[in-house]
Design an enzyme around this catalytic site. Structure first.
Site, PDB file in Angstrom:
ATOM      1  CE  LYS A  11      -4.064  -2.111   2.233  1.00 25.09           C
ATOM      2  NZ  LYS A  11      -5.033  -1.997   3.357  1.00 25.09           N
ATOM      3  CE1 TYR A  51      -9.611  -2.903   0.547  1.00 23.67           C
ATOM      4  CE2 TYR A  51      -8.677  -0.908  -0.395  1.00 23.67           C
ATOM      5  CZ  TYR A  51      -8.535  -2.078   0.330  1.00 23.67           C
ATOM      6  OH  TYR A  51      -7.300  -2.421   0.836  1.00 23.67           O
ATOM      7  CG  PHE A  59     -13.380   2.054   7.224  1.00 29.85           C
ATOM      8  CD1 PHE A  59     -12.956   1.430   6.054  1.00 29.85           C
ATOM      9  CD2 PHE A  59     -14.026   1.284   8.187  1.00 29.85           C
ATOM     10  CE1 PHE A  59     -13.154   0.077   5.861  1.00 29.85           C
ATOM     11  CE2 PHE A  59     -14.229  -0.076   7.999  1.00 29.85           C
ATOM     12  CZ  PHE A  59     -13.792  -0.677   6.828  1.00 29.85           C
ATOM     13  NE  ARG A  87      -6.009 -11.832   5.546  1.00 29.42           N
ATOM     14  CZ  ARG A  87      -6.766 -10.718   5.506  1.00 29.42           C
ATOM     15  NH1 ARG A  87      -7.012 -10.099   4.336  1.00 29.42           N
ATOM     16  NH2 ARG A  87      -7.252 -10.194   6.591  1.00 29.42           N
ATOM     17  CB  THR A  93      -7.404  -5.730   9.797  1.00 25.81           C
ATOM     18  OG1 THR A  93      -7.826  -6.891   9.078  1.00 25.81           O
ATOM     19  CG2 THR A  93      -7.800  -4.479   9.050  1.00 25.81           C
ATOM     20  NE  ARG A 104      -2.570  -5.390   7.189  1.00 28.43           N
ATOM     21  CZ  ARG A 104      -3.710  -5.940   6.778  1.00 28.43           C
ATOM     22  NH1 ARG A 104      -4.220  -6.966   7.429  1.00 28.43           N
ATOM     23  NH2 ARG A 104      -4.339  -5.465   5.720  1.00 28.43           N
ATOM     24  CG  ASN A 114      -3.934  -2.092   6.926  1.00 22.25           C
ATOM     25  OD1 ASN A 114      -3.782  -1.838   5.730  1.00 22.25           O
ATOM     26  ND2 ASN A 114      -4.975  -2.740   7.402  1.00 22.25           N
ATOM     27  CG  HIS A 117      -5.432  -6.208  -0.286  1.00 15.72           C
ATOM     28  ND1 HIS A 117      -6.634  -6.217   0.364  1.00 15.72           N
ATOM     29  CD2 HIS A 117      -5.532  -7.131  -1.289  1.00 15.72           C
ATOM     30  CE1 HIS A 117      -7.442  -7.091  -0.220  1.00 15.72           C
ATOM     31  NE2 HIS A 117      -6.793  -7.661  -1.232  1.00 15.72           N
ATOM     32  CD  GLU A 128      -9.036  -9.087  -3.466  1.00 12.55           C
ATOM     33  OE1 GLU A 128      -9.879  -8.755  -2.623  1.00 12.55           O
ATOM     34  OE2 GLU A 128      -7.915  -9.558  -3.169  1.00 12.55           O
TER      35      GLU A 128
END
Ligand code: DAT
Ligand code: MG
Length: 143
Positions: A11, A51, A59, A87, A93, A104, A114, A117, A128
């Site tokens: 990100k 998203y 948010f 993950r 998250t 993270r 964060n 993704h 995706e």
């Protein structure tokens, strides 16, 4: 165990921290192979579409603003149980809840910025990947 593909984003906050290589190293050390990768600066429309599942969340606006605030790296990772493995490498998250040694925990400070993704299921991974890459941009390893 099955070889899977998952979709990943470094990100804007992590790109700004100049840790693209560090993050890619974590994937590689865990045995995940990068089979497609590119840098891009997402448009508002692209981020909103990505998203869309969070459209009604409070948010959402801030999330889209953040994801379009600078360039990102988008990549496809391939390996045994790639979705769950990624993950685990990412961590929770909310970085405050992320286990030590996860991306993270190491690179994110807040839940809204964060660092990474990662797809959360086979269906989202397929959707995706196709949202960012055409089939001929995927380069499965043959050696
Ligand atoms: P993840 O990115 O771990 O899959 P998610 O799909 O629930 O998490 O949410 C997508 C992104 O939205 C997340 O990475 C950061 C943002 N987000 C989620 N919950 C949030 C919250 N409570 N406040 C601010 N941003 C949030
Ligand atoms: Mg998610």
């Amino acid at each position: 165990m099955a070889v899977e593909r998952t979709f990943s984003i470094v990100k804007p906050d992590a790109v700004a921290k100049n840790v693209i290589g560090e993050i890619y190293s974590r994937f590689e050390r865990a045995g995940l192979k990068i089979i497609a990768s590119k840098m891009m600066h997402m448009s508002q429309e692209k981020a909103e579409g990505f998203y869309a599942e969070h459209k009604e969340r409070p948010f959402f606006g801030a999330l889209v603003e953040f994801m379009t605030s600078g360039p990102v790296m988008v990549q496809v990772l391939e390996g045994e149980n790639a979705i769950k493995a990624n993950r685990e490498i990412m961590g929770a998250t909310n970085p405050a809840e992320a286990l030590r040694g996860t991306l993270r925990a190491d690179y994110a400070v807040t839940v809204d910025e964060n660092a990474v993704h990662g797809s959360d299921a086979p269906e989202s991974a397929a959707r995706e990947i196709a949202y960012f890459f055409s089939e001929d941009e995927l380069c499965p390893r043959t050696r």
